[in-house]
Enzyme design. Structure first.
Site, PDB file in Angstrom:
ATOM      1  N   ARG A 160      35.882  68.753  74.041  1.00 37.50           N
ATOM      2  CA  ARG A 160      35.279  68.364  72.779  1.00 37.50           C
ATOM      3  C   ARG A 160      35.619  69.408  71.725  1.00 37.50           C
ATOM      4  O   ARG A 160      35.321  70.591  71.919  1.00 37.50           O
ATOM      5  CB  ARG A 160      33.765  68.292  73.009  1.00 37.50           C
ATOM      6  CG  ARG A 160      33.006  67.550  71.970  1.00 37.50           C
ATOM      7  CD  ARG A 160      31.576  67.372  72.422  1.00 37.50           C
ATOM      8  NE  ARG A 160      30.792  68.581  72.303  1.00 37.50           N
ATOM      9  CZ  ARG A 160      29.516  68.611  71.951  1.00 37.50           C
ATOM     10  NH1 ARG A 160      28.882  67.497  71.683  1.00 37.50           N
ATOM     11  NH2 ARG A 160      28.862  69.743  71.883  1.00 37.50           N
TER      12      ARG A 160
ATOM     13  N   THR B 113      34.792  69.146  65.073  1.00 37.71           N
ATOM     14  CA  THR B 113      34.653  67.698  64.788  1.00 37.71           C
ATOM     15  C   THR B 113      33.811  66.983  65.846  1.00 37.71           C
ATOM     16  O   THR B 113      33.360  65.863  65.615  1.00 37.71           O
ATOM     17  CB  THR B 113      36.034  67.025  64.776  1.00 37.71           C
ATOM     18  OG1 THR B 113      36.583  67.122  66.111  1.00 37.71           O
ATOM     19  CG2 THR B 113      36.981  67.704  63.793  1.00 37.71           C
TER      20      THR B 113
ATOM     21  N   ASP C 181      25.698  74.956  77.287  1.00 39.97           N
ATOM     22  CA  ASP C 181      27.041  74.446  77.603  1.00 39.97           C
ATOM     23  C   ASP C 181      27.199  74.398  79.119  1.00 39.97           C
ATOM     24  O   ASP C 181      27.291  75.438  79.789  1.00 39.97           O
ATOM     25  CB  ASP C 181      28.103  75.359  76.972  1.00 39.97           C
ATOM     26  CG  ASP C 181      29.499  74.775  77.138  1.00 39.97           C
ATOM     27  OD1 ASP C 181      29.903  74.506  78.293  1.00 39.97           O
ATOM     28  OD2 ASP C 181      30.182  74.573  76.126  1.00 39.97           O
TER      29      ASP C 181
ATOM     30  N   ASP D 160      30.318  76.203  80.689  1.00 38.78           N
ATOM     31  CA  ASP D 160      30.186  77.661  80.676  1.00 38.78           C
ATOM     32  C   ASP D 160      29.181  78.138  81.723  1.00 38.78           C
ATOM     33  O   ASP D 160      29.391  79.157  82.378  1.00 38.78           O
ATOM     34  CB  ASP D 160      29.738  78.145  79.286  1.00 38.78           C
ATOM     35  CG  ASP D 160      30.868  78.092  78.274  1.00 38.78           C
ATOM     36  OD1 ASP D 160      32.040  78.045  78.698  1.00 38.78           O
ATOM     37  OD2 ASP D 160      30.572  78.086  77.065  1.00 38.78           O
TER      38      ASP D 160
HETATM   39  C1  PRP Z   1      31.049  68.943  77.581  1.00 39.02           C
HETATM   40  C2  PRP Z   1      30.439  68.048  78.643  1.00 39.02           C
HETATM   41  C3  PRP Z   1      30.960  66.684  78.253  1.00 39.02           C
HETATM   42  C4  PRP Z   1      30.981  66.764  76.746  1.00 39.02           C
HETATM   43  C5  PRP Z   1      29.768  66.044  76.230  1.00 39.02           C
HETATM   44  O1  PRP Z   1      32.344  69.204  77.874  1.00 39.02           O
HETATM   45  O2  PRP Z   1      30.783  68.433  79.944  1.00 39.02           O
HETATM   46  O3  PRP Z   1      32.259  66.408  78.754  1.00 39.02           O
HETATM   47  O4  PRP Z   1      30.899  68.154  76.392  1.00 39.02           O
HETATM   48  O5  PRP Z   1      29.774  65.998  74.851  1.00 39.02           O
HETATM   49  P1  PRP Z   1      29.956  64.648  74.030  1.00 39.02           P
HETATM   50  O6  PRP Z   1      29.049  63.649  74.651  1.00 39.02           O
HETATM   51  O7  PRP Z   1      29.510  65.037  72.649  1.00 39.02           O
HETATM   52  O8  PRP Z   1      31.392  64.249  74.067  1.00 39.02           O
HETATM   53  P2  PRP Z   1      33.264  70.173  76.975  1.00 39.02           P
HETATM   54  O9  PRP Z   1      34.006  69.376  75.950  1.00 39.02           O
HETATM   55  O10 PRP Z   1      32.437  71.309  76.460  1.00 39.02           O
HETATM   56  O11 PRP Z   1      34.362  70.660  77.980  1.00 39.02           O
HETATM   57  P3  PRP Z   1      34.213  71.483  79.342  1.00 39.02           P
HETATM   58  O12 PRP Z   1      33.671  70.538  80.376  1.00 39.02           O
HETATM   59  O13 PRP Z   1      35.622  71.878  79.611  1.00 39.02           O
HETATM   60  O14 PRP Z   1      33.307  72.665  79.114  1.00 39.02           O
HETATM   61  N1  URA Z   2      28.183  69.730  76.068  1.00 37.06           N
HETATM   62  C1  URA Z   2      27.413  70.587  76.778  1.00 37.06           C
HETATM   63  O1  URA Z   2      27.887  71.207  77.748  1.00 37.06           O
HETATM   64  N2  URA Z   2      26.123  70.731  76.409  1.00 37.06           N
HETATM   65  C2  URA Z   2      25.576  70.073  75.365  1.00 37.06           C
HETATM   66  O2  URA Z   2      24.378  70.265  75.091  1.00 37.06           O
HETATM   67  C3  URA Z   2      26.402  69.197  74.642  1.00 37.06           C
HETATM   68  C4  URA Z   2      27.695  69.035  75.033  1.00 37.06           C
END
Ligand code: PRP
Ligand code: URA
Length: 206
Positions: free
Chosen positions: A102, A106, A197, A200
Site C-alpha cells: 500500500r 495515496t 502495522d 512490521d
Molecule cells: C497492509 C495489510 C494489508 C493492507 C491493508 O499491508 O497487510 O495488505 O495493508 O490496507 P488496505 O485495506 O488499506 O489496502 P502493507 O501494504 O502495509 O504491506 P505489508 O504486508 O508488506 O506490510
Molecule cells: N495496514 C496495517 O498493517 N494496519 C492498519 O491499521 C492498516 C493497514
C-alpha cells in the site's frame, strides 16, 4: 455490511494481547498463528462434502471427504502470518501468493507478485490480517478472478467498516470473515483501535 465476525473467547483474548503495543514480534506471530487455526474452523464450516465408503475394523460405513480442492492465498507480506495456522487445519491445501503493498501517501495498492496454483474450481481463501481501506483485498480478489477463480472467501484479523464496504461493493460474492470489526480508519489509513502495522509487527521491521 456482509461480514462474519468470528466470536470466540479465545480469539478475543489472544487478539487483545496482540493489540498491546508492548507485545513482541515473537508473541505476536504465535497468537496470529493460533487465531488463524481457530478462524479456519469457522471459515470452512459450510464446505461441501462427498460421501466415501470406509472400512473400519468393525464394518463398512460411510465417511466424507472435501468436495473441492482448497487454495490459500496470503497477501504478501503480512498475510504470511496467517498461512501456517490455516495450513495446519487444511494440510492438503495448495498455496498461491499475491504481492501487494500500500502506497503510504495515496493508500493505493501496488502489485509486485502473483503466482497461483492451477487447481480446477478450488475454494480459495485469501488471507491478510488487516482490512483497512479495502484496496488491497479488493485488488487481490480482482487478480484472482482474472485468473479464473470464482469461489473466494476473505479472512482477516481486524477490519474497518470502510474496508468492508469497499470489499462488499467490489466483490459482493465474496464472504468476508474477521476476528474483530473495529471502529474506523484514522487520517493515515490505519485501523482504530487496530494493532498498528501488522507486517512490521510480525516481522519486526519497525
Ligand atoms: C497492509 C495489510 C494489508 C493492507 C491493508 O499491508 O497487510 O495488505 O495493508 O490496507 P488496505 O485495506 O488499506 O489496502 P502493507 O501494504 O502495509 O504491506 P505489508 O504486508 O508488506 O506490510
Ligand atoms: N495496514 C496495517 O498493517 N494496519 C492498519 O491499521 C492498516 C493497514
Amino acid at each position: 455490511m456482509q461480514i462474519t465476525v468470528v466470536e470466540h473467547p479465545l480469539i478475543k483474548h489472544k487478539l487483545s494481547k496482540m493489540r498491546d503495543v508492548q507485545t513482541t514480534s515473537r508473541d505476536f506471530r504465535e497468537w496470529l498463528d493460533e487465531i488463524a487455526m481457530l478462524m479456519t474452523y469457522e471459515v470452512t464450516r459450510d464446505l461441501e462434502l462427498d460421501a466415501v465408503p470406509v472400512t473400519t475394523p468393525i464394518c463398512e460405513t460411510t465417511g466424507y471427504k472435501l468436495h473441492n480442492n482448497i487454495v490459500v492465498v496470503p497477501i504478501l507480506r503480512a498475510g504470511l502470518g496467517l498461512l501456517s495456522g490455516v495450513l495446519r487445519m487444511i494440510p492438503n491445501a495448495h498455496v498461491g501468493h499475491i504481492g501487494l503493498y500500500r502506497d503510504e501517501e495515496t493508500l493505493e495498492p501496488h502489485e509486485y507478485y502473483c503466482k497461483i496454483p492451477p487447481d480446477k474450481d478450488p475454494i480459495t481463501i485469501v488471507v491478510d490480517p488487516m482490512l483497512a481501506t479495502g484496496g488491497s483485498a479488493a485488488a487481490a480478489i480482482t487478480m484472482l478472478k482474472a485468473r479464473g477463480l470464482q469461489n473466494i472467501r476473505f479472512m482477516c484479523l481486524v477490519a474497518a467498516p470502510e474496508g468492508v464496504e469497499v470489499l462488499n461493493k467490489a466483490h459482493p460474492d465474496v464472504k468476508v470473515y474477521t476476528a474483530a470489526l473495529d471502529e474506523k480508519l484514522n487520517e493515515h489509513g490505519y485501523i482504530v483501535p487496530g494493532l498498528g502495522d501488522a507486517g512490521d509487527r510480525i516481522f519486526g521491521t519497525k
